[in-house]
Design an enzyme around this catalytic site. Structure first.
Site, PDB file in Angstrom:
ATOM      1  N   CYS A   2      -8.312   4.006   4.261  1.00  0.00           N
ATOM      2  CA  CYS A   2      -8.011   5.162   3.466  1.00  0.00           C
ATOM      3  C   CYS A   2      -6.756   5.177   2.976  1.00  0.00           C
ATOM      4  O   CYS A   2      -5.587   4.689   3.327  1.00  0.00           O
ATOM      5  CB  CYS A   2      -8.368   6.478   3.925  1.00  0.00           C
ATOM      6  SG  CYS A   2     -10.053   6.512   4.803  1.00  0.00           S
ATOM      7  N   LYS A 620      -5.945  -3.036   5.508  1.00  0.00           N
ATOM      8  CA  LYS A 620      -4.656  -3.414   6.093  1.00  0.00           C
ATOM      9  C   LYS A 620      -3.810  -2.746   7.079  1.00  0.00           C
ATOM     10  O   LYS A 620      -3.334  -3.473   8.008  1.00  0.00           O
ATOM     11  CB  LYS A 620      -3.710  -3.265   4.791  1.00  0.00           C
ATOM     12  CG  LYS A 620      -2.244  -3.698   4.985  1.00  0.00           C
ATOM     13  CD  LYS A 620      -2.271  -5.350   5.225  1.00  0.00           C
ATOM     14  CE  LYS A 620      -0.772  -5.793   5.044  1.00  0.00           C
ATOM     15  NZ  LYS A 620      -0.873  -7.204   5.334  1.00  0.00           N
TER      16      LYS A 620
END
Length: 625
Positions: A2, A620
């Protein structure tokens, strides 16, 4: 996982040609690397909240905005969502708008007690249109805003956070308080950006780097209210609190592709600089290794009798490489633990244990939880991290920053080499401090480390085209195996992981000595096998055994791709392909041998037409457990 962005600016600023929507959308584009499956924005304008949200990429949201424009505003929030509660649909995308359309909330994290809260709110007559925990938090915030907080959004956020369990970052805007954004964080990243007549919020500094390099890190369980003129931080009980200002060391250009097709390709080429910058500034005028960042008493470091390296994914493989070096130089037993396993197996940790954590983002939730567990047991914790203002360094006893610059591609490359470099520096420092190595021995190893940036450049110049051609030729492979011994083993694991992440095909790394204990059964005609060959100038037996392993798989029909140093003629008779790297001592070889494997994985993914920078299902920064 997010991405969150917030912006508040004055309504009239000379020479400013952008509005909230411009800032928020640019911030979301900068945060795409974190991984997401939907995106949305909200602004307050003309006394009302206006919002748009869409499953898919930010580009899909921008197309929605072209057909259904939003009003100009100087206050807005945005979000890219990684689905946890509820699938990736328009309805489940953020922001969630409640309180009769007047309150918009975006959220990163997981509200663990959302079912209990939802039941309570249903009892008050509230309805829900999505499956998400975020809508529950937003509805609770709206309920408290109207019934308990006298329509004070900051106070409502404080009272709401006292009810929430789990890890979360929340941003909220309300039509009745059109000059402010109120945000909260618990075990989830949030950074304040400070401008002139404007202020920002972001999951990390990438969200506002185009507009300011001045930032403030927030502590855990804090709430910030930002307006165009400033910011104010409290804890969840409403007590005044302070943040820690810092200046971002890189600019927006560093987060651009810079002429490369992919961020990953650019970051592979930035590895010489990443290693060089990690070494920089860590020596005194006489050349002696000095790690001023280690704010741990020297007597404590001398008394350490065990080191535990804690990490996840690629960082864990960097830890495995470091283990060989630290034990060799320091003679301290060293373990490498996956962070998510460490906490749950009752590890033996005490005041003589040194825990070293590796995390590019500094926000890896499993690693952060492991840090807290280790410190509760009395251990000292040193973080090796690439991101200033992040949670893990803040909660550790000391931090060695890697200075690798922003790493945008989800698959880690330059952070891996920088982490190995930093752990090597730590190992040499401990050996120097504890008297395990003489000064000339330490200096000799440091001298080898200083040659690595140029040698990595030589690898890039010498083998990139060869490896890209190999990747194109092998793009239809269904399985690839990787073999290595000693420090070559974690390199093999990392090579396999890169191929899994990017090319979505079966890849496994093995210790070459395990071949005859099972994995050799996988070898059949045409099976590609990468082999990392140690220097023949090291332990003769180690080199000879790996050459023997090459013979074993070649005899059974494998296609052998051998990574060997220049001048190693022993492999030529048994290799279908030889990738040459510069000569280096055994412990330095991972910093070179990994690079062709990165290029190969990137090349295979590109040849298959996959998204190199944002592979499917991956994020990531893994900020939830």
């Amino acid at each position: 996982m997010c991405g969150i962005v917030g912006f508040v600016g004055r309504t009239s600023v000379p020479d400013r040609d952008y509005f909230a929507l411009d800032v928020v959308l640019e911030g979301l584009r900068r945060l795409e690397y974190r991984g997401y499956d939907s995106a949305g924005v909200a602004v307050v304008a003309d006394g009302a909240v206006s919002f748009r949200k869409k499953a898919g990429k930010v580009q899909a949201l921008e197309q929605e905005l072209e057909t259904s424009p939003m009003p100009q505003s100087c206050l807005g929030i945005g979000h890219t969502r990684w689905a946890t509660h509820g699938g990736p649909t328009d309805a489940n995308a953020h922001p969630h708008v409640v309180d009769g359309g007047k309150l918009a909330v975006v959220h990163n994290g997981i509200i663990e007690n959302f079912a209990e809260l939802k039941s309570e709110l249903l009892g008050f007559g509230h309805n829900f249109v999505s499956e998400t925990d975020t809508e529950v938090a937003a509805t609770l915030l709206g309920h408290i805003f109207n019934n308990e907080a006298n329509k004070d959004l900051t106070r409502a956020m404080q009272l709401t956070c006292q009810r929430l369990e789990g890890a979360f970052t929340l941003l909220a805007i309300h039509a009745e308080t059109p000059d402010r954004i109120v945000a909260a964080r618990r075990n989830s990243p949030l950074v304040i950006g400070v401008g002139e007549g404007e202020n920002f919020l972001g999951s990390d500094v990438s969200g506002f780097i185009d507009y300011t390099k001045n930032a403030v890190e927030m502590d855990n369980d804090q709430i910030v209210t930002i307006t165009a003129d400033g910011y104010h931080i409290t804890d969840f009980q409403g007590n005044h609190a302070e943040g820690k200002p810092f200046v971002v060391e890189w600019d927006a250009q560093a987060a651009e592709k810079g002429g490369y097709e992919f961020f990953m390709e650019k970051e592979i080429h930035e590895q010489p600089a990443a290693v060089r910058d990690t070494l920089m500034g860590r020596f005194d005028e006489s050349g002696k290794l000095t790690l001023d960042e280690l704010r741990i008493d020297e007597s404590t470091l001398r008394s350490i009798d065990k080191i535990i390296v804690i990490a996840c994914g690629t960082a864990a493989y960097a830890g495995h490489v470091a283990r060989y070096a630290i034990e060799h130089w320091c003679r301290i037993p060293t373990e490498v633990e996956l962070a998510h396993e460490f906490r749950y197996r009752d590890p033996i940790v005490n005041e003589k244990t040194l825990v070293v954590t590796l995390s590019q983002s500094g926000e890896t939730m499993d690693t952060l939880m492991a840090v807290r567990h280790a410190r509760e047991q009395g251990a000292k914790v040193i973080a090796i991290c690439n991101t200033n203002g992040s949670s893990i360094p803040r909660e550790s006893d000391a931090c060695l920053y890697t200075h690798a610059g922003p790493e945008i591609a989800v698959a880690s490359t330059k952070a891996f080499l920088a982490q190995i470099t930093a752990t090597y520096l730590l190992g040499l420092y401990l050996a120097q401090l504890r008297g395990n190595m003489f000064a000339d021995e330490v200096n000799a190893v440091l001298g080898e480390l200083r040659t690595i940036p140029d040698k990595v450049s030589a690898v890039l110049d010498g083998v990139e085209d060869q490896v890209k051609t190999l990747a194109q030729d092998m793009k239809d492979a269904t399985s690839v195996l990787f073999l290595g011994r000693h420090v070559g083993f974690p390199v093999a694991l990392e090579g396999a992981l890169k191929l899994k992440e990017l090319a979505y095909l079966h890849a496994e790394g093995f210790a070459a000595g395990e071949l005859k204990h099972g994995p050799i059964a996988l070898i059949e005609e045409g099976q590609p096998v990468f082999v990392i060959v140690p220097s023949p100038r090291g332990r003769d037996s180690l080199h000879a055994k790996v050459v023997s392993n090459i013979q074993e798989v070649r005899a059974r029909g494998a296609i052998t791709i051998v990574i060997a140093e220049e001048g190693d003629d022993a492999v030529e008779a048994y290799a279908n392909h030889i990738i040459r790297i510069p000569q280096a001592p055994t412990l330095m070889q991972p910093l070179l041998a990994t690079v062709p494997l990165q290029i190969f994985a990137c090349g295979v993914a590109a040849a298959k037409g996959f998204d190199v920078d944002q592979p499917r299902n991956l994020a990531k920064s893994v900020t939830v457990e």
